[in-house]
Write a protein that holds these residues in place. Structure first.
Motif, PDB file in Angstrom:
ATOM      1  N   ARG A  33      52.641  76.272  75.230  1.00 42.57           N
ATOM      2  CA  ARG A  33      54.038  75.921  75.460  1.00 42.57           C
ATOM      3  C   ARG A  33      54.950  77.111  75.759  1.00 42.57           C
ATOM      4  O   ARG A  33      56.156  76.931  75.925  1.00 42.57           O
ATOM      5  CB  ARG A  33      54.587  75.169  74.236  1.00 42.57           C
ATOM      6  CG  ARG A  33      53.866  73.863  73.964  1.00 42.57           C
ATOM      7  CD  ARG A  33      54.465  73.137  72.773  1.00 42.57           C
ATOM      8  NE  ARG A  33      53.777  71.891  72.498  1.00 42.57           N
ATOM      9  CZ  ARG A  33      54.023  70.741  73.102  1.00 42.57           C
ATOM     10  NH1 ARG A  33      54.944  70.685  74.046  1.00 42.57           N
ATOM     11  NH2 ARG A  33      53.348  69.650  72.797  1.00 42.57           N
ATOM     12  N   TYR A  69      51.154  71.519  85.817  1.00 41.68           N
ATOM     13  CA  TYR A  69      52.194  71.929  86.748  1.00 41.68           C
ATOM     14  C   TYR A  69      53.040  73.092  86.238  1.00 41.68           C
ATOM     15  O   TYR A  69      53.159  74.123  86.891  1.00 41.68           O
ATOM     16  CB  TYR A  69      53.100  70.720  87.035  1.00 41.68           C
ATOM     17  CG  TYR A  69      54.217  70.972  88.013  1.00 41.68           C
ATOM     18  CD1 TYR A  69      54.006  70.819  89.383  1.00 41.68           C
ATOM     19  CD2 TYR A  69      55.480  71.347  87.574  1.00 41.68           C
ATOM     20  CE1 TYR A  69      55.036  71.042  90.288  1.00 41.68           C
ATOM     21  CE2 TYR A  69      56.515  71.572  88.471  1.00 41.68           C
ATOM     22  CZ  TYR A  69      56.286  71.407  89.827  1.00 41.68           C
ATOM     23  OH  TYR A  69      57.305  71.640  90.708  1.00 41.68           O
ATOM     24  N   THR A  70      53.628  72.959  85.063  1.00 41.28           N
ATOM     25  CA  THR A  70      54.609  73.943  84.599  1.00 41.28           C
ATOM     26  C   THR A  70      53.975  75.298  84.314  1.00 41.28           C
ATOM     27  O   THR A  70      54.420  76.330  84.810  1.00 41.28           O
ATOM     28  CB  THR A  70      55.337  73.426  83.344  1.00 41.28           C
ATOM     29  OG1 THR A  70      55.952  72.174  83.640  1.00 41.28           O
ATOM     30  CG2 THR A  70      56.405  74.414  82.899  1.00 41.28           C
ATOM     31  N   ARG A  73      52.701  77.287  87.464  1.00 46.90           N
ATOM     32  CA  ARG A  73      53.722  77.864  88.330  1.00 46.90           C
ATOM     33  C   ARG A  73      54.287  79.174  87.777  1.00 46.90           C
ATOM     34  O   ARG A  73      54.732  80.027  88.555  1.00 46.90           O
ATOM     35  CB  ARG A  73      54.852  76.862  88.556  1.00 46.90           C
ATOM     36  CG  ARG A  73      54.473  75.722  89.474  1.00 46.90           C
ATOM     37  CD  ARG A  73      55.674  74.882  89.852  1.00 46.90           C
ATOM     38  NE  ARG A  73      56.662  75.638  90.606  1.00 46.90           N
ATOM     39  CZ  ARG A  73      56.610  75.853  91.915  1.00 46.90           C
ATOM     40  NH1 ARG A  73      55.589  75.377  92.618  1.00 46.90           N
ATOM     41  NH2 ARG A  73      57.562  76.527  92.523  1.00 46.90           N
ATOM     42  N   VAL A  74      54.268  79.345  86.480  1.00 46.16           N
ATOM     43  CA  VAL A  74      54.792  80.583  85.896  1.00 46.16           C
ATOM     44  C   VAL A  74      54.040  81.791  86.448  1.00 46.16           C
ATOM     45  O   VAL A  74      54.644  82.777  86.892  1.00 46.16           O
ATOM     46  CB  VAL A  74      54.692  80.544  84.354  1.00 46.16           C
ATOM     47  CG1 VAL A  74      55.001  81.918  83.754  1.00 46.16           C
ATOM     48  CG2 VAL A  74      55.638  79.500  83.792  1.00 46.16           C
ATOM     49  N   TYR A 200      46.762  71.839  91.911  1.00 42.67           N
ATOM     50  CA  TYR A 200      47.134  70.899  90.858  1.00 42.67           C
ATOM     51  C   TYR A 200      46.079  69.813  90.619  1.00 42.67           C
ATOM     52  O   TYR A 200      45.827  69.420  89.493  1.00 42.67           O
ATOM     53  CB  TYR A 200      48.457  70.215  91.205  1.00 42.67           C
ATOM     54  CG  TYR A 200      49.655  71.127  91.215  1.00 42.67           C
ATOM     55  CD1 TYR A 200      49.948  71.928  90.119  1.00 42.67           C
ATOM     56  CD2 TYR A 200      50.494  71.188  92.318  1.00 42.67           C
ATOM     57  CE1 TYR A 200      51.052  72.763  90.120  1.00 42.67           C
ATOM     58  CE2 TYR A 200      51.607  72.009  92.329  1.00 42.67           C
ATOM     59  CZ  TYR A 200      51.879  72.799  91.229  1.00 42.67           C
ATOM     60  OH  TYR A 200      52.975  73.619  91.249  1.00 42.67           O
ATOM     61  N   PRO A 204      52.377  65.930  88.940  1.00 38.06           N
ATOM     62  CA  PRO A 204      52.937  66.408  87.675  1.00 38.06           C
ATOM     63  C   PRO A 204      53.276  65.274  86.732  1.00 38.06           C
ATOM     64  O   PRO A 204      53.498  64.137  87.152  1.00 38.06           O
ATOM     65  CB  PRO A 204      54.199  67.170  88.112  1.00 38.06           C
ATOM     66  CG  PRO A 204      54.544  66.601  89.446  1.00 38.06           C
ATOM     67  CD  PRO A 204      53.238  66.252  90.085  1.00 38.06           C
TER      68      PRO A 204
END
Length: 218
Positions: A33, A69-70, A73-74, A200, A204
């Motif tokens: 997280r 997804y999240t 992308r970082v 992916y 998402p």
């Protein structure tokens, strides 16, 4: 050569530096997280360990997934930002599963499986730790158990679903050190990389609801 490797496609937030001969620094934290909070401190840590600065980096290596997804992308956005700041140094994309495969060191056929959530795994088959022989996929473990029966399975997916993957092997988590080492081999051999674009495999989790009702003021 000084390669900076990053990967945030799994719960492991990991960074490493490779000077073309060996890994000179690495940092990994497992936290599903906090990718955005942990990645830049990890980069700072490996640069400090190696006694280098970002300006010394000649190439960026980034895991392109598959992954959620999240988190995914970082790493990709950070790699792109660093490359621009360094005047356009190359960004080399590698499949995240390939990093786990390389770290395993296995010389026999095997599978890599990572946690895809929703009771699914991201997975691919390998002939050895350098050679992937299938495209990455996302499936329920029970649906692929027969296909991979008898093969060792590397990664967190094997540990999460032992009934489908009884022959679990390490490592459990991704390591940018392995990704960097594989990338250094490919650079030296003139090998091909993936475009630094997210892989992916599915939509998402957060989506605009269907039949969304537009509310206008009266």
């Amino acid at each position: 050569m000084l390669l900076l490797a990053l990967d945030t496609a799994t719960p492991a937030v990991t960074a490493a530096l490779h000077d073309g001969g060996s890994v000179v620094a690495e940092s990994s934290r497992v936290d599903a997280r906090r990718h955005g909070e942990l990645l830049l401190p990890a980069v700072d840590e490996v640069l400090k360990q190696a006694g280098r600065t970002l300006a010394d980096v000649t190439g960026i290596v980034v895991g392109v997934g598959p992954g959620p997804y999240t988190g995914l992308r970082v790493g990709l956005v950070t790699a792109s930002t660093f490359a621009s700041a360094l005047g356009g140094v190359p960004v080399h994309g590698l499949c995240t599963l390939d990093g786990l495969a390389y770290a395993s060191g296995l010389t026999e056929p095997f599978v890599v499986a990572t946690d895809a959530r929703r009771k699914e795994v991201y997975w691919a088959r390998y002939d050895d730790f350098r050679t992937r022989v299938s495209e990455p996929s996302v499936d329920r473990p029970a649906d692929i158990a027969e296909q991979v029966a008898g093969l060792p399975v590397v990664g967190a997916g094997a540990l999460l679903y032992p009934e489908a993957f009884p022959d679990a092997r390490g490592p459990e988590h991704q390591s940018a050190a392995a990704l960097a080492a594989r990338a250094a081999e490919l650079v030296a051999a003139g090998g091909e990389f993936l475009d630094p674009r997210p892989l992916y495999l599915r939509r998402p989790d957060a989506q605009v609801p269907k039949n969304y009702k537009v509310v206008t003021p009266k």
